[in-house]
Design an enzyme around this catalytic site. Structure first.
Site, mmCIF file in Angstrom:
data_model
loop_
_atom_site.group_PDB
_atom_site.id
_atom_site.type_symbol
_atom_site.label_atom_id
_atom_site.label_comp_id
_atom_site.label_asym_id
_atom_site.label_seq_id
_atom_site.Cartn_x
_atom_site.Cartn_y
_atom_site.Cartn_z
ATOM 1 C CG HIS A 161 9.793 20.034 18.128
ATOM 2 N ND1 HIS A 161 8.718 20.756 18.581
ATOM 3 C CD2 HIS A 161 10.897 20.528 18.767
ATOM 4 C CE1 HIS A 161 9.146 21.685 19.445
ATOM 5 N NE2 HIS A 161 10.465 21.552 19.579
ATOM 6 C CB SER A 282 -1.035 -7.934 6.074
ATOM 7 O OG SER A 282 -2.030 -7.772 5.091
ATOM 8 C CE LYS A 288 2.124 -3.558 6.738
ATOM 9 N NZ LYS A 288 0.717 -3.149 6.685
ATOM 10 C CD GLU A 295 0.067 -1.669 14.998
ATOM 11 O OE1 GLU A 295 -0.999 -1.299 14.490
ATOM 12 O OE2 GLU A 295 0.820 -2.482 14.450
#
Ligand code: ARG
Length: 465
Positions: A161, A282, A288, A295
């Site tokens: 979970h 970024s 970043k 991804e």
């Protein structure tokens, strides 16, 4: 009567020229030219067989093979001129062959049809792609094994979970990935077995009246046998669906790895560092470092599943035997193969450079009371019923939460306050090291067991190679 479509191979029957848009609309050459090498390979085998069966002369066979070999070179060097007028890869190559060698070129199509030709080409093509995909898959598995070996005793929290559940070793987690990929490899090999059956000889749908030798052609092309039913041979694309299904499972697995890598690379988890070469920055936020590769792989899993569904829908309403619908099988298949190869390659390149942040993993397991089950098991071994032990440990966890300490940091007196069954030996079970070391059975997370699993995988690996 004059043939108004004289520039085409098969149009004498038509009184009207093909509508200009329909010509483009129905053409597949822009994408199926990708199977040119397989088309030539199939044609050379077919011509060889036709000659062996006395259907072509040796001179005709040699002219055909010489011409096709030359065309293969033209295609490879980029000088071949593809034409939408010739509709597809098969007719483009045949037209060029006839240009080059004359009448013998027209004889190549004896005893076959584009229907069995295309079914053969796709199978040859997928067979080749499976070799490349399997090689990348194997490279990724080798990288995972190496990393697992380095981290057989690196402790991290295991999750259910997405909540800290029990301590595990990072090597054990990596070996779970390895197992998933092993099944993926088996699925591809299985798929290869079923697709490695030769349709040539089925011709349009009913077979041919020429005395052909299908066993010979199958042997020349490395197929395990000729297909058993001519209608089935030209119509079904279940092998392509199976390939897309195996590919979808691979991508589903890669997507799950990706999701974990993305989470773990975040400041909130801080379990791994993905090297800069596999990340980007970024354009607006200078701090970043984005895990782009995982991804993108996660995102690309969607298109492969999409291709699987496209192929299923393409097939489901077709009456036997061949229908033009089947021309639509190629783009999803090609994109499935490309996506698989690229994603596996990116992962195989990246995994060896992943850096595990051991301290952070360890602290996270501690913060999550990952050894609570071990304390309950300890009490059960001392005679307490599991449900009661569950209650006692719940109270101990609450004290830990209130005082910001792990179970292993509570004093013996505090623990004995919850149950008099607890002795000083309890600390051997409450530490993360004690917890993982106790799970020594086959498939368990103990470092010794993980090392054995890695050694077994490596031995099997060598057998497979
Ligand atoms: N381009 C076609 C395909 O991809 C080749 C077979 C066409 N056969 C036919 N009878 N129209 O399926």
């Amino acid at each position: 009567m004059t043939n108004i479509n004289a520039d085409k191979l098969s149009s004498a029957r038509f009184a009207q020229a093909t509508d200009a848009f329909v010509e483009v609309f129905t053409a597949s050459v822009d994408f199926d030219k990708r199977m040119a090498a397989q088309d030539i390979q199939g044609s050379i085998a077919h011509a060889t067989m036709l000659c062996a069966c006395g259907i072509l002369t040796e001179a005709e066979r040699d002219a055909i093979i010489g011409g096709l070999t030359h065309i293969g070179e033209e295609i490879a060097s980029g000088t071949f001129v593809w034409s939408v007028k010739q509709e597809d890869v098969h007719m483009n190559i045949e037209a060029r062959l006839t240009d080059m060698i004359g009448i013998a070129g027209k004889k190549l199509h004896t005893g076959r049809s584009r229907n069995d030709q295309v079914a053969t080409d796709i199978r040859l093509y997928l067979r080749d792609e499976i070799v490349h995909i399997t090689a990348e898959l194997a490279r990724l598995q080798a990288a995972i094994l190496d990393l697992a070996e380095q981290h057989a005793d690196t402790i991290m929290p295991g999750f259910t979970h997405l909540q800290v559940a029990q301590p595990i070793t990072f090597g054990h987690h990596l070996m779970a990935w390895f197992e998933m990929l092993s099944r993926d490899r088996e699925r591809l090999q299985d798929c290869r077995k079923r697709l490695n059956v030769m349709p040539l000889g089925a011709a349009a749908l009913a077979g041919t009246s020429y005395p052909i030798d299908r066993d010979m052609t199958a042997g020349l092309l490395g197929f395990s046998r000729p297909s058993a039913n001519s209608l089935d041979s030209v119509s079904d694309r279940d092998f392509a669906i199976e390939f897309a299904a195996a590919g979808s499972l691979i991508m589903m697995h890669l997507s799950r790895f990706s999701e974990e890598l993305v989470l773990w690379a975040s400041a909130q988890f801080d379990f791994i560092d993905i090297p800069d070469a596999f990340c980007t920055g970024s354009s607006i936020m200078p701090q970043k470092k984005n895990p782009d590769v995982p991804e993108l792989v996660r995102g690309k899993s969607g298109r492969v599943t999409g291709h699987l569904v496209s192929l299923l829908m393409l097939m489901k309403s077709q009456p036997l035997a061949y229908n033009k619908d089947n021309q639509e099988d190629k783009e999803p298949l090609f994109d499935t193969a490309d996506t698989l190869i690229n994603c596996l390659r990116a992962f195989a390149d990246m995994v060896p450079h992943l850096v595990a942040k051991k301290t952070s993993m360890y602290q996270s397991a501690k913060r999550g009371f990952a050894t609570a089950t071990d304390l309950a098991d300890y009490l059960v071994r001392k005679g307490m019923a599991f449900r009661d032990a569950h209650e006692v440990v719940g109270l101990a966890v609450r004290l830990g939460l209130e005082t910001n300490r792990d179970l292993s940091e509570l004093s013996l007196a505090e623990l004995q306050g919850f149950s008099t069954l607890i002795d000083a030996d309890v600390f051997g079970f409450l530490t993360l090291e004690g917890s993982v070391a106790s799970r020594q059975h086959i498939g368990g997370t103990a470092p010794e067991t993980v090392k054995k699993a890695i050694a077994a995988a490596k031995a099997q690996w060598q057998l497979a190679e």
